[in-house]
Design an enzyme around this catalytic site. Structure first.
Site, PDB file in Angstrom:
ATOM      1  N   HIS A  46      -5.030   6.759  -3.827  1.00 42.65           N
ATOM      2  CA  HIS A  46      -5.220   6.439  -5.287  1.00 42.65           C
ATOM      3  C   HIS A  46      -5.629   7.845  -5.896  1.00 42.65           C
ATOM      4  CE1 HIS A  46      -7.131   3.585  -8.305  1.00 42.65           C
ATOM      5  NE2 HIS A  46      -5.730   4.101  -8.632  1.00 42.65           N
ATOM      6  N   ASP A  48       1.702   4.711  -4.121  1.00 42.72           N
ATOM      7  CA  ASP A  48       1.460   5.876  -5.071  1.00 42.72           C
ATOM      8  C   ASP A  48       1.644   7.257  -4.191  1.00 42.72           C
ATOM      9  OD1 ASP A  48       0.563   3.882  -6.735  1.00 42.72           O
ATOM     10  OD2 ASP A  48      -1.631   4.703  -7.076  1.00 42.72           O
ATOM     11  N   GLU A 108       3.176  -1.626  -3.868  1.00 43.92           N
ATOM     12  CA  GLU A 108       3.023  -0.359  -4.629  1.00 43.92           C
ATOM     13  C   GLU A 108       2.905   0.705  -3.646  1.00 43.92           C
ATOM     14  OE1 GLU A 108       0.289  -0.989  -7.498  1.00 43.92           O
ATOM     15  OE2 GLU A 108       1.313  -2.116  -8.781  1.00 43.92           O
ATOM     16  N   HIS A 143      -1.264  -5.111  -5.645  1.00 47.11           N
ATOM     17  CA  HIS A 143      -1.534  -3.768  -6.568  1.00 47.11           C
ATOM     18  C   HIS A 143      -2.068  -2.968  -5.472  1.00 47.11           C
ATOM     19  CE1 HIS A 143      -4.584  -1.695  -8.939  1.00 47.11           C
ATOM     20  NE2 HIS A 143      -3.460  -1.401  -9.858  1.00 47.11           N
ATOM     21  N   ASN A 144      -1.651  -1.611  -5.834  1.00 43.85           N
ATOM     22  CA  ASN A 144      -2.325  -0.604  -4.911  1.00 43.85           C
ATOM     23  C   ASN A 144      -2.241  -1.136  -3.425  1.00 43.85           C
ATOM     24  OD1 ASN A 144      -2.472   0.926  -6.893  1.00 43.85           O
ATOM     25  ND2 ASN A 144      -4.621   0.891  -7.403  1.00 43.85           N
ATOM     26  N   GLU A 195       5.047   4.896  -7.450  1.00 47.24           N
ATOM     27  CA  GLU A 195       4.143   5.635  -8.635  1.00 47.24           C
ATOM     28  C   GLU A 195       4.400   7.071  -8.173  1.00 47.24           C
ATOM     29  OE1 GLU A 195       0.663   3.983  -9.534  1.00 47.24           O
ATOM     30  OE2 GLU A 195       1.526   1.733  -9.620  1.00 47.24           O
TER      31      GLU A 195
END
Length: 755
Positions: free
Chosen positions: A366, A353, A351, A321-322, A400
């Site tokens: 983030h 972003d 991931e 995650h992230n 993302e």
């Protein structure tokens, strides 16, 4: 260059320059210590004005902490200009570590020096991986001996006591003095390495293993054996081949033959005379129990042993995650090192972003937080280098996407230019019945993102999932108030999406009627919890055909983790965890993916794959799956202090928690009593029983804790593994730290039975 000769040259101080991310260089000198375990370096520290320079400061790092070393044809830390230059390329090498230590780039004066250091370090790493339990013990004892010895290469009584304290051997000083006097053959008042090795063996003798050994060895020759054979003089003190075979069959549940037992004696018996007579001593028996063969983890599972030809939806997938974050979710640094570290741990789902950056270069961070930014291009370069270092099976890039159309085209261009042929190009067709297998996708990188409808050059697509995963209040309000939650998607980026087309999850019924196998949904933990509790059977049926990603809520700003076993029990393949956070949940995650060669893919139990089986893991599981797991926690051995600082040798008050995780009915915990003031050799002899309704999904976590009446008990060591990878019989649990570092020789001694 030969590995051993390279190691020899490393023992001489070598000038190098440490290269920082800003391309600043700092002069250092490096060398390998004589123990061949530690690289030390000096750094001169200048003071301002007319003050004299202070003496060089010595520092070091351990070979055992190195995850990867390679010649840096281009350093990942370099600027764009330097990457295009080849003048310094082959003189630089990079070291990446197993823990959170930042990567180290070192520049040498000549190419052959850099190449020699890489060859030497790789040689030492290879030796550690292939060494026997006897070699490992010799190395470990030698390492401590050399740390404490005097100038005459000996340990005096005071020094020996200090070394024992560092080794966490807590014994009365009077007892130590008595043993030293017996072993000091030349009466110098000090011990040589050989004498210290004998000293260590005497100090670490274990009654519980001796009792087990005595139980299975005979006291002399069989009546049918011919008399007057000289070997009988030692038979009564040692175990013979047929006795070893009976022990392995009856206690260890290991089927072997005479030849196999003889090979085991050849490997573990340190006495050459006993080897010739095919006899196993107590010391050899102890070494066997402490080895990989005596481990609670079945090391045949260190290889890929599962069927890798089934659809992707039939596997649990190690997921992060992230991935770019190294600390918390609000202010911590973003770095490409996050990707390197998780890939080296076998993670297969990453991931990214993506946001608009300066100078037309997209960045990863983030969004709407104070986390730092890292260039998307640099992350893709790191992924390209490390994607298949630890596993050949496919890697997912979950984008993302918050970028403008212009910078989306840049995203696509970087992926195409850097990743090239490794990008998955399997078309997602309307007649696709199932996802391709990990085997078919060998060496491929799969892009997860939204996708345009066929023949559309550029259009609006829903950004509902992206907004949800951002978890920012401003974005959430936009989602709630806007009737049309969309972003414009560039065709160049859409074209890279094929078998991992992101769609919003509405309901299981909606998915059955509208989704294809290549559609993937992301579900937040809160909603997922309700689905697992109320519709587990539907959830399992859904995940037989499609991939599902579970991600943590935005309230976990400290990078805490969700309980992955809750979602694995419902067949969810992708449970996104913060790999940077040491915790029980990460222990379980790494425990599950410890099997199958740590390749990042674990085949789900058949009941979670079979289209004809309808199973609700939340309740009423058929009796045919049930088993009884019995564990006896016998003793511990050389347990470190909670902080991992053995220098003071302070005694601990340890106890053991054994936890079972799996379907709700199987989750349980039992614990031993506290043993006061004994981390060296605590004995519990505690029996535990765990009825399992669905053992194929069960994981066991061993945790040794320090009892503290004033505050929460601290973890001394832990280890997690699937029940399906547990070996039965008398086994050692080799403990890891909270950061997953090896705490050898710290271990638990247990007995396992699965009925």
């Amino acid at each position: 260059m030969d590995g051993q000769s390279s190691v020899s040259k490393m023992m001489v101080w070598t000038p190098m320059s440490k290269v920082r991310e800003n391309r600043k260089k700092y002069k250092r000198k490096y060398r390998l210590r004589k123990d061949m375990e530690t690289v030390e370096y000096t750094a001169g520290i200048k003071t301002c004005g007319s003050c004299a320079k202070r003496p060089p400061e010595e520092r070091n790092f351990e070979i055992s902490n190195i995850a990867e070393v390679f010649l840096s044809k281009l350093t990942l830390l370099s600027s764009r200009v330097d990457r295009e230059s080849t003048t310094e390329a082959t003189k630089t090498f990079s070291i990446h570590y197993k823990d959170q230590t930042p990567a180290l780039d070192l520049e040498c004066s000549k190419e052959d020096i850099a190449r020699g250091w890489v060859t030497g370090i790789q040689h030492l790493m290879r030796k550690r991986r292939t060494e026997t339990i006897i070699d490992k013990r010799k190395r470990w004892i030698s390492e401590y001996f050399h740390k404490g010895k005097n100038t005459d290469d000996r340990l005096e009584s005071k020094e020996a006591k200090a070394v024992l304290s560092q080794m966490n051997i807590q014994i009365k000083e009077s007892q130590i003095d008595t043993v030293i006097q017996k072993l000091d053959k030349d009466q110098t008042g000090a011990l040589s390495l050989d004498e210290f090795t004998q000293f260590y063996n005497v100090m670490t003798a274990r009654e519980e293993i001796e009792e087990l050994f005595d139980k299975w060895k005979s006291d002399g020759p069989d009546e049918a054996d011919p008399p007057h054979d000289s070997r009988y003089a030692v038979d009564g003190d040692n175990m013979r081949v047929h006795e070893l075979m009976e022990f392995l069959a009856q206690e260890q549940k290991v089927a072997t033959d005479t030849k196999g037992c003889q090979q085991l004696i050849e490997r573990f018996e340190p006495n050459s005379e006993l080897k010739k007579k095919k006899l196993l001593s107590l010391e050899g028996f102890t070494l066997y129990l402490q080895s990989a063969e005596g481990d609670v983890f079945n090391h045949t599972h260190d290889q890929v042993y599962q069927d890798m030809t089934q659809p992707l939806s039939h596997y649990f997938i190690a997921s992060s995650h992230n991935t770019y974050l190294l600390e918390d979710q609000l202010r911590g640094p973003s770095s490409k090192e996050g990707y390197v570290k998780v890939l080296l741990k076998g993670c297969r789902f990453l991931e990214l972003d993506c946001w608009d950056g300066d100078d037309g270069e997209p960045v990863i961070y983030h969004g709407y937080t104070l986390t730092s930014k890292v260039l998307f291009r640099e992350v893709i370069e790191a992924i390209g280098r490390y994607a298949f270092k630890k596993s050949p099976y496919p890697v997912f890039l979950s984008l993302e996407n918050h970028c403008s159309v212009v910078q989306q085209r840049t995203l696509a261009a970087h992926m195409v230019n850097i990743l090239g042929d490794s990008l998955c190009n399997i078309p997602a067709t309307s007649d696709m019945q199932e996802l391709p297998s990990p085997q078919r996708l060998h060496g491929k990188i799969i892009v997860k993102n939204k996708k345009l409808k066929q023949n559309v050059v550029e259009d609006d697509v829903s950004d509902e999932d992206e907004a949800a995963e951002t978890e920012d209040v401003e974005v959430q309000e936009r989602v709630k108030t806007s009737k049309k939650k969309t972003i414009k998607l560039a065709k160049e980026l859409s074209d890279l999406v094929n078998i991992c087309h992101a769609v919003h999850f509405h309901s299981f019924e909606h998915s059955r009627e509208n989704d294809m196998p290549y559609n993937i949904s992301s579900i937040k933990e809160g909603k997922a919890n309700h689905l697992v509790e109320d519709q587990a059977a539907d959830f399992i049926d859904h995940t037989k055909r499609q991939l599902v990603k579970i991600y943590p809520s935005g309230g976990r700003v400290d990078s805490s983790n969700i309980d992955p076993h809750l979602y694995w029990a419902a067949g969810c393949q992708i449970v996104a965890l913060n790999y940077q956070t040491p915790c029980d949940q990460m222990d379980l995650n790494l425990g599950l993916f410890r099997q199958n060669g740590r390749c990042g893919y674990v085949l789900k139990p058949e009941a979670l794959r079979d289209e004809q089986t309808r199973l609700d893991t939340s309740k009423n599981i058929p009796d045919k799956y049930k088993k009884m797991l019995k564990i006896k926690v016998i003793s511990g051995f050389q347990l470190p202090t909670p902080e991992g600082d053995w220098s003071e040798g302070s005694a601990v008050d340890p106890y053991v928690k054994v936890q079972v995780y799996g379907v709700p009915a199987d989750c349980a915990e039992e614990g031993t009593e506290v043993v006061k003031n004994n981390g060296f050799h605590p004995v519990w002899n505690c029996d535990m029983a765990f009825p399992l309704t669905f053992p194929d999904l069960a994981l066991v976590r061993f945790e040794v804790k320090e009892h503290d009446t004033m505050s929460d008990s601290e973890t001394i060591g832990q280890f997690s593994l699937p029940v399906s990878s547990m070996q039965q019989g008398y086994r050692h649990v080799h403990l890891l730290s909270k950061d997953q570092e090896d705490l050898s020789p710290a271990a638990l001694f247990i007995h396992v039975s699965l009925q």
